[in-house]
Scaffold this active site. Sequence first.
Site, PDB file in Angstrom:
ATOM      1  N   TYR A   3       0.821  -1.209   0.000  1.00 16.11           N
ATOM      2  CA  TYR A   3       0.000   0.000   0.000  1.00 16.11           C
ATOM      3  C   TYR A   3       0.858   1.263   0.000  1.00 16.11           C
ATOM      4  CZ  TYR A   3       1.269   0.561   4.894  1.00 16.11           C
ATOM      5  OH  TYR A   3       1.983   0.721   6.053  1.00 16.11           O
ATOM      6  N   PHE A  12       2.479   9.792   3.552  1.00 16.58           N
ATOM      7  CA  PHE A  12       2.793   9.579   4.967  1.00 16.58           C
ATOM      8  C   PHE A  12       3.197   8.142   5.273  1.00 16.58           C
ATOM      9  CE2 PHE A  12      -1.823   9.351   4.400  1.00 16.58           C
ATOM     10  CZ  PHE A  12      -2.105   8.076   4.883  1.00 16.58           C
ATOM     11  N   ASP A  13       2.995   7.233   4.324  1.00  8.70           N
ATOM     12  CA  ASP A  13       3.407   5.845   4.575  1.00  8.70           C
ATOM     13  C   ASP A  13       3.414   5.083   3.255  1.00  8.70           C
ATOM     14  OD1 ASP A  13       4.187   3.599   5.924  1.00  8.70           O
ATOM     15  OD2 ASP A  13       2.258   3.219   6.895  1.00  8.70           O
ATOM     16  N   ILE A  41      -7.860   1.047  10.567  1.00  6.34           N
ATOM     17  CA  ILE A  41      -8.945   2.025  10.580  1.00  6.34           C
ATOM     18  C   ILE A  41     -10.180   1.460   9.871  1.00  6.34           C
ATOM     19  CG2 ILE A  41      -7.444   4.044  10.781  1.00  6.34           C
ATOM     20  CD1 ILE A  41      -7.674   4.411   7.768  1.00  6.34           C
ATOM     21  N   TYR A  69      -8.892   8.682  11.147  1.00  7.72           N
ATOM     22  CA  TYR A  69      -8.435   9.072  12.484  1.00  7.72           C
ATOM     23  C   TYR A  69      -9.283  10.157  13.123  1.00  7.72           C
ATOM     24  CZ  TYR A  69      -4.282   6.303  11.473  1.00  7.72           C
ATOM     25  OH  TYR A  69      -3.438   5.275  11.168  1.00  7.72           O
ATOM     26  N   PHE A  87      -5.453   5.942  -0.323  1.00  7.66           N
ATOM     27  CA  PHE A  87      -4.566   4.781  -0.340  1.00  7.66           C
ATOM     28  C   PHE A  87      -4.628   4.057  -1.675  1.00  7.66           C
ATOM     29  CE2 PHE A  87      -5.261   5.156   4.252  1.00  7.66           C
ATOM     30  CZ  PHE A  87      -3.984   4.918   4.755  1.00  7.66           C
TER      31      PHE A  87
END
Length: 287
Positions: A208, A218-219, A236, A262, A278
């Site tokens: 991902y 961010f990731d 999540i 979040y 994502f």
Amino acid sequence: MKKSTIFMMLAATAGLASCTSQGPKANMKDGVDTLSYMMGVTNTQGLKDYVTGRLGVDPANMEDFIRGIEQGAKTTDPKQKAYMAGMQIGQQVNGEMFDAINNQIFNGDSVNKLSKENFLAGFIAAAQEKALVSTDSASTYVRIKAEAIREQSLLEKYAEYKKENEDFLAANKGKEGIKVTESGLQYKVVKEGKGAIPTKDSKVKVHYKGTLIDGTQFDSSYDRKEPTSFRADQVIKGWTEALTMMPVGSKWELYIPQELAYGAREAGQIKPFSTLIFEVELLEIEK
């Protein structure tokens, strides 16, 4: 700093006053006496900064502080010891504890503040076991009320950012290939797999990449060159919902509203009320 260390430091600091009219005089007759004195000196490292910075003692009043140490170190009367313990707790409540709780709830707001008088009333009543409510009831009330206050404060602070994310989702749902679920999750099928579909209890392996609506990444498991495994219900809500619809071998783009991500929480580069985007590849369901 551990409390036991602090108490050792405070007791040992009496030696600092040996050059004044207060404080015991050093009387080093042998090696143990010398060791005792040196231990006293050693255990005062950082004391002045702690006393003036954390306990709020004015440096001009250090002689009074030393006098208090002497009195505390010599006190054996149970009532006097109880009173001095109460004084110490009261000073912590008045300063460090109250200020920390205030900042935690109101996030440094200079206008909205807790009432110190009522805080102290509740604190003392509970200590006397005479509070109007049980500790559990008070804790539940505080948790709910504090979260509501915190979220309202964040709503005001991030109002513009929240609207940007809502506008993005409103525009995105009309784009070609975008599907929207009842919960508000938006997704686009890039590649349709032919494998099994995970359940919430399934352990899945995925690749991902996660970004914000402005493109900030961010990731990414791709960057780490290693897929990630986890149970489908340990992420999540938006991820769980998507994974339990995806056949193995699929690649989807997810557009997850903050309610399924979040929410009002901040997580690293992810601001409160962020929509998360994502790219997700479901590689396999692990046994």
